[in-house]
Design an enzyme around this catalytic site. Structure first.
Site, PDB file in Angstrom:
ATOM      1  N   HIS A 101      -8.234  -0.827   8.598  1.00 45.00           N
ATOM      2  CA  HIS A 101      -9.324  -1.942   8.146  1.00 45.00           C
ATOM      3  C   HIS A 101     -10.282  -1.932   9.077  1.00 45.00           C
ATOM      4  O   HIS A 101     -10.649  -3.059   9.555  1.00 45.00           O
ATOM      5  CB  HIS A 101      -8.688  -3.231   7.442  1.00 45.00           C
ATOM      6  N   HIS A 103      -3.645   4.194   7.806  1.00 45.82           N
ATOM      7  CA  HIS A 103      -4.546   3.354   6.981  1.00 45.82           C
ATOM      8  C   HIS A 103      -4.960   2.041   7.746  1.00 45.82           C
ATOM      9  O   HIS A 103      -4.229   1.457   8.343  1.00 45.82           O
ATOM     10  CB  HIS A 103      -4.053   2.776   5.402  1.00 45.82           C
ATOM     11  N   GLU A 105       0.820  -1.157   0.023  1.00 46.75           N
ATOM     12  CA  GLU A 105       0.034  -0.140  -0.004  1.00 46.75           C
ATOM     13  C   GLU A 105       0.829   1.257   0.069  1.00 46.75           C
ATOM     14  O   GLU A 105       0.209   2.157   0.014  1.00 46.75           O
ATOM     15  CB  GLU A 105      -0.942   0.040   1.274  1.00 46.75           C
ATOM     16  N   TYR A 149     -15.842  17.222  15.910  1.00 46.74           N
ATOM     17  CA  TYR A 149     -14.602  16.654  15.958  1.00 46.74           C
ATOM     18  C   TYR A 149     -14.542  15.925  14.637  1.00 46.74           C
ATOM     19  O   TYR A 149     -13.168  15.857  14.085  1.00 46.74           O
ATOM     20  CB  TYR A 149     -14.030  15.497  17.125  1.00 46.74           C
ATOM     21  N   HIS A 163     -12.655  -1.754   2.017  1.00 47.46           N
ATOM     22  CA  HIS A 163     -11.286  -1.862   2.173  1.00 47.46           C
ATOM     23  C   HIS A 163     -11.164  -1.295   3.617  1.00 47.46           C
ATOM     24  O   HIS A 163     -10.566  -1.719   4.335  1.00 47.46           O
ATOM     25  CB  HIS A 163     -10.706  -0.969   1.095  1.00 47.46           C
TER      26      HIS A 163
END
Length: 213
Positions: A95, A93, A74, A120, A160
């Site tokens: 999941h 990143h 990635e 926020y 994803h």
């Protein structure tokens, strides 16, 4: 090396905290930080709960592998964000469960997948484009991330997970955590006609807390 022990330790500790809280199960998710000419990223197939600071992957901006284990596939997504947001020095990143669940729902806005439920979310995330599914690490996904990066430094990828860039690793992690929490609230509120923040409140937050990158 451009990445000292403190930077490596910070990445290991943040990764472990995310894993311990169930925000990045198994061997999923990745973190990166960059200097002017190098990127340090978690290795491919690494568990964020069991990172070794000496095995973190280091590459050049042009993806040449310089040190550590093989970098996450990635990396291309991280590089796309760095290209469009030069003041950002970190990308996270995840999941995480609720964010992935929301990414699978029909009817989401492609330009802004989650509503402004809390101040926020507006301050730490802002606009959250939704990216169509493409294979992890693929050129197609990199291109979609690059396009979305032109208008936002945070995004949600279908089936994803979430992705965010920020001026520090702590801030990037804050952003993906905020996406996860807002996704969880969205699922809890679905079908209940909730009251979201209005346009004036969102505009006021943008004036008070302008984005830093």
């Amino acid at each position: 090396m451009s990445f000292d022990g403190a930077m490596r330790t910070a990445m290991v500790q943040l990764g472990a905290a995310l894993y311990d809280r169930g925000l990045t199960p198994g061997r999923t998710g990745n973190l990166s930080v960059r200097t002017d000419d190098q990127i340090m990223i978690t290795p491919t197939n690494a568990c964020l709960g069991r990172l070794d600071p000496e095995r973190l992957a280091v590459t050049s901006i042009d993806r040449e592998h310089l040190a550590g284990d093989r970098p996450s596939k990635e990396l291309v997504l991280h590089r796309a964000l760095y290209r469009h947001h030069p003041t950002c020095t970190a990308v996270a990143h995840l999941h995480s469960t609720s964010a992935v669940a929301v990414s699978c729902l029909p009817g989401l806005r492609s330009d802004d997948a989650l509503p402004p439920i809390t101040p926020y979310f507006v301050m730490r995330v802002g606009r959250l484009p939704l990216i169509d599914y493409a294979a992890p690490g693929s050129a197609e996904l990199e291109e979609q991330v690059s396009r979305a990066s032109e208008c936002s430094r945070s995004m949600l990828m279908r089936n994803h997970g979430s992705l965010a860039a920020a001026p520090s690793l702590e801030s990037a992690v804050d952003a993906v955590e905020e996406i996860e929490e807002t996704a969880r609230l969205y699922l809890l509120l679905e079908g209940r006609s909730p009251a979201y923040l209005g346009e004036e409140a969102v505009a006021d937050l943008h004036r008070r807390f302008p984005p830093t990158a």
